[in-house]
Scaffold this motif. Structure first.
Motif, PDB file in Angstrom:
ATOM      1  N   ASN A 176       0.860  -1.306   0.023  1.00 48.23           N
ATOM      2  CA  ASN A 176       0.046  -0.068   0.077  1.00 48.23           C
ATOM      3  C   ASN A 176       0.693   1.275  -0.005  1.00 48.23           C
ATOM      4  O   ASN A 176       0.285   2.471   0.323  1.00 48.23           O
ATOM      5  CB  ASN A 176      -0.792  -0.064   1.359  1.00 48.23           C
ATOM      6  CG  ASN A 176      -1.872  -1.098   1.197  1.00 48.23           C
ATOM      7  OD1 ASN A 176      -2.658  -1.366   0.055  1.00 48.23           O
ATOM      8  ND2 ASN A 176      -2.121  -2.081   2.388  1.00 48.23           N
ATOM      9  N   ALA A 177       1.948   1.302  -0.238  1.00 48.31           N
ATOM     10  CA  ALA A 177       2.966   2.442  -0.380  1.00 48.31           C
ATOM     11  C   ALA A 177       2.446   3.206  -1.256  1.00 48.31           C
ATOM     12  O   ALA A 177       2.381   2.707  -2.463  1.00 48.31           O
ATOM     13  CB  ALA A 177       4.548   2.013  -0.486  1.00 48.31           C
ATOM     14  N   PRO A 178       2.210   4.545  -1.235  1.00 44.07           N
ATOM     15  CA  PRO A 178       1.904   5.395  -2.207  1.00 44.07           C
ATOM     16  C   PRO A 178       2.952   5.185  -3.493  1.00 44.07           C
ATOM     17  O   PRO A 178       2.445   5.665  -4.521  1.00 44.07           O
ATOM     18  CB  PRO A 178       1.681   6.618  -1.467  1.00 44.07           C
ATOM     19  CG  PRO A 178       1.596   6.579  -0.041  1.00 44.07           C
ATOM     20  CD  PRO A 178       2.283   5.033   0.176  1.00 44.07           C
ATOM     21  N   GLY A 179       3.984   5.379  -3.180  1.00 43.97           N
ATOM     22  CA  GLY A 179       5.190   5.522  -3.844  1.00 43.97           C
ATOM     23  C   GLY A 179       5.022   4.254  -4.818  1.00 43.97           C
ATOM     24  O   GLY A 179       5.836   4.362  -6.150  1.00 43.97           O
ATOM     25  N   ASN A 180       4.686   3.201  -4.776  1.00 46.53           N
ATOM     26  CA  ASN A 180       4.456   2.334  -5.661  1.00 46.53           C
ATOM     27  C   ASN A 180       3.912   2.263  -7.157  1.00 46.53           C
ATOM     28  O   ASN A 180       4.231   1.616  -8.074  1.00 46.53           O
ATOM     29  CB  ASN A 180       3.638   1.099  -5.083  1.00 46.53           C
ATOM     30  CG  ASN A 180       4.353   0.251  -3.764  1.00 46.53           C
ATOM     31  OD1 ASN A 180       5.672   0.438  -3.625  1.00 46.53           O
ATOM     32  ND2 ASN A 180       3.487  -0.635  -3.124  1.00 46.53           N
ATOM     33  N   VAL A 181       3.129   3.442  -7.114  1.00 48.20           N
ATOM     34  CA  VAL A 181       2.624   3.683  -8.568  1.00 48.20           C
ATOM     35  C   VAL A 181       3.400   4.866  -9.243  1.00 48.20           C
ATOM     36  O   VAL A 181       3.021   5.277 -10.352  1.00 48.20           O
ATOM     37  CB  VAL A 181       0.905   4.578  -8.197  1.00 48.20           C
ATOM     38  CG1 VAL A 181       0.070   3.768  -7.394  1.00 48.20           C
ATOM     39  CG2 VAL A 181       1.118   5.647  -7.701  1.00 48.20           C
ATOM     40  N   LEU A 182       4.549   4.956  -8.879  1.00 47.59           N
ATOM     41  CA  LEU A 182       5.530   5.949  -9.485  1.00 47.59           C
ATOM     42  C   LEU A 182       5.702   5.606 -11.105  1.00 47.59           C
ATOM     43  O   LEU A 182       5.504   6.557 -11.784  1.00 47.59           O
ATOM     44  CB  LEU A 182       6.885   5.707  -8.816  1.00 47.59           C
ATOM     45  CG  LEU A 182       7.946   6.971  -9.367  1.00 47.59           C
ATOM     46  CD1 LEU A 182       7.353   8.475  -9.148  1.00 47.59           C
ATOM     47  CD2 LEU A 182       9.228   6.629  -8.739  1.00 47.59           C
ATOM     48  N   TYR A 183       5.360   4.495 -11.640  1.00 48.14           N
ATOM     49  CA  TYR A 183       5.676   4.153 -12.809  1.00 48.14           C
ATOM     50  C   TYR A 183       4.433   3.636 -13.492  1.00 48.14           C
ATOM     51  O   TYR A 183       4.335   2.853 -14.374  1.00 48.14           O
ATOM     52  CB  TYR A 183       6.988   3.571 -13.073  1.00 48.14           C
ATOM     53  CG  TYR A 183       8.038   3.904 -12.747  1.00 48.14           C
ATOM     54  CD1 TYR A 183       8.502   5.189 -13.142  1.00 48.14           C
ATOM     55  CD2 TYR A 183       8.814   3.393 -11.639  1.00 48.14           C
ATOM     56  CE1 TYR A 183       9.615   5.649 -12.735  1.00 48.14           C
ATOM     57  CE2 TYR A 183      10.047   4.087 -11.281  1.00 48.14           C
ATOM     58  CZ  TYR A 183      10.442   5.170 -11.834  1.00 48.14           C
ATOM     59  OH  TYR A 183      11.640   5.993 -11.323  1.00 48.14           O
ATOM     60  N   GLY A 184       3.194   3.972 -12.694  1.00 46.64           N
ATOM     61  CA  GLY A 184       1.913   3.464 -13.437  1.00 46.64           C
ATOM     62  C   GLY A 184       1.275   2.624 -12.217  1.00 46.64           C
ATOM     63  O   GLY A 184       2.029   1.842 -11.472  1.00 46.64           O
ATOM     64  N   PRO A 185      -0.030   2.739 -12.184  1.00 47.09           N
ATOM     65  CA  PRO A 185      -0.855   1.754 -11.225  1.00 47.09           C
ATOM     66  C   PRO A 185      -0.717   0.239 -11.340  1.00 47.09           C
ATOM     67  O   PRO A 185      -1.017  -0.406 -10.520  1.00 47.09           O
ATOM     68  CB  PRO A 185      -2.315   2.341 -11.523  1.00 47.09           C
ATOM     69  CG  PRO A 185      -2.168   3.026 -12.581  1.00 47.09           C
ATOM     70  CD  PRO A 185      -0.826   3.414 -13.015  1.00 47.09           C
TER      71      PRO A 185
END
Ligand SMILES: [Ca+2]
Ligand SMILES: [Ca+2]
Ligand SMILES: [Ca+2]
Length: 187
Positions: A176-185
């Motif tokens: 659930n880390a918000p930064g996981n979506v850095l290169y797309g969901p």
């Protein structure tokens, strides 16, 4: 120690990062790939390799490469397979906060300095998109990533927010880390 699910998440994210670096797409990464990526980034933002921002980025890349290669290039051929790259990222940066801050964070800070073209400490969507285009992130993923990270909808990310997102992307085992979506969901 990481659980199997945490390890799978890390591997998935590390493989995306491998794809960013493998500039010639021959299935291994080496120093030249990394420098090619650096040159493409500098060209995108109109900086020369010898400008202050360019020097910072290229020096950051040398430090990063030295650390990951020494952690992972088991056969010493100067190239990392995807498997070696996973080992290197984990050994040099993910299990070592000190390794991250000394050998990875300087390169990320240099990238942020490059993106923040006017030096006001914020990166706008156009700058964010230009960076992600160099990384070959799909257009819809780039837009979704910016929206997700720009939590207050201001149209800008502070360099601090972006660095936090990068840190989470490259090292966090939290699904659930918000930064996981850095290169797309989808990552
Ligand atoms: Ca390559
Ligand atoms: Ca090797
Ligand atoms: Ca700015």
């Amino acid at each position: 120690m990481t659980t199997q699910a945490q390890d799978a998440l890390l591997n998935q994210k590390i493989d995306v990062c491998f794809g960013h670096i493998d500039a010639d797409r021959n299935g291994t990464v080496d120093r030249e790939d990394l420098f090619t990526l650096g040159a493409r980034l500098l060209a995108e933002f109109g900086e020369s390799a010898t400008s202050p921002k360019g020097t910072l980025l290229m020096n950051g890349m040398v430090t990063f490469w030295t650390a990951i290669a020494s952690a992972a290039d088991a056969d010493g051929d100067g190239r990392l397979t995807p498997e070696e790259y996973r080992t290197g990222m984990k050994g040099a940066f993910i299990t070592s906060a000190e390794g991250f801050s000394q050998a990875f964070r300087p390169m990320l800070e240099a990238v942020c300095k490059l993106l923040d073209t006017d030096g006001d400490g914020e990166v706008d969507e156009k700058e964010f998109q230009a960076w992600q285009r160099v990384f070959r992130t799909a257009e819809e993923d780039r837009a979704a990533a910016f929206q997700a990270l720009d939590a207050d909808g201001s149209g800008k990310l502070s360099v601090g927010e972006l660095l936090d997102a990068m840190h989470q992307y490259y090292t966090s085992t939290d699904p659930n880390a918000p930064g996981n979506v850095l290169y797309g969901p989808s990552n």
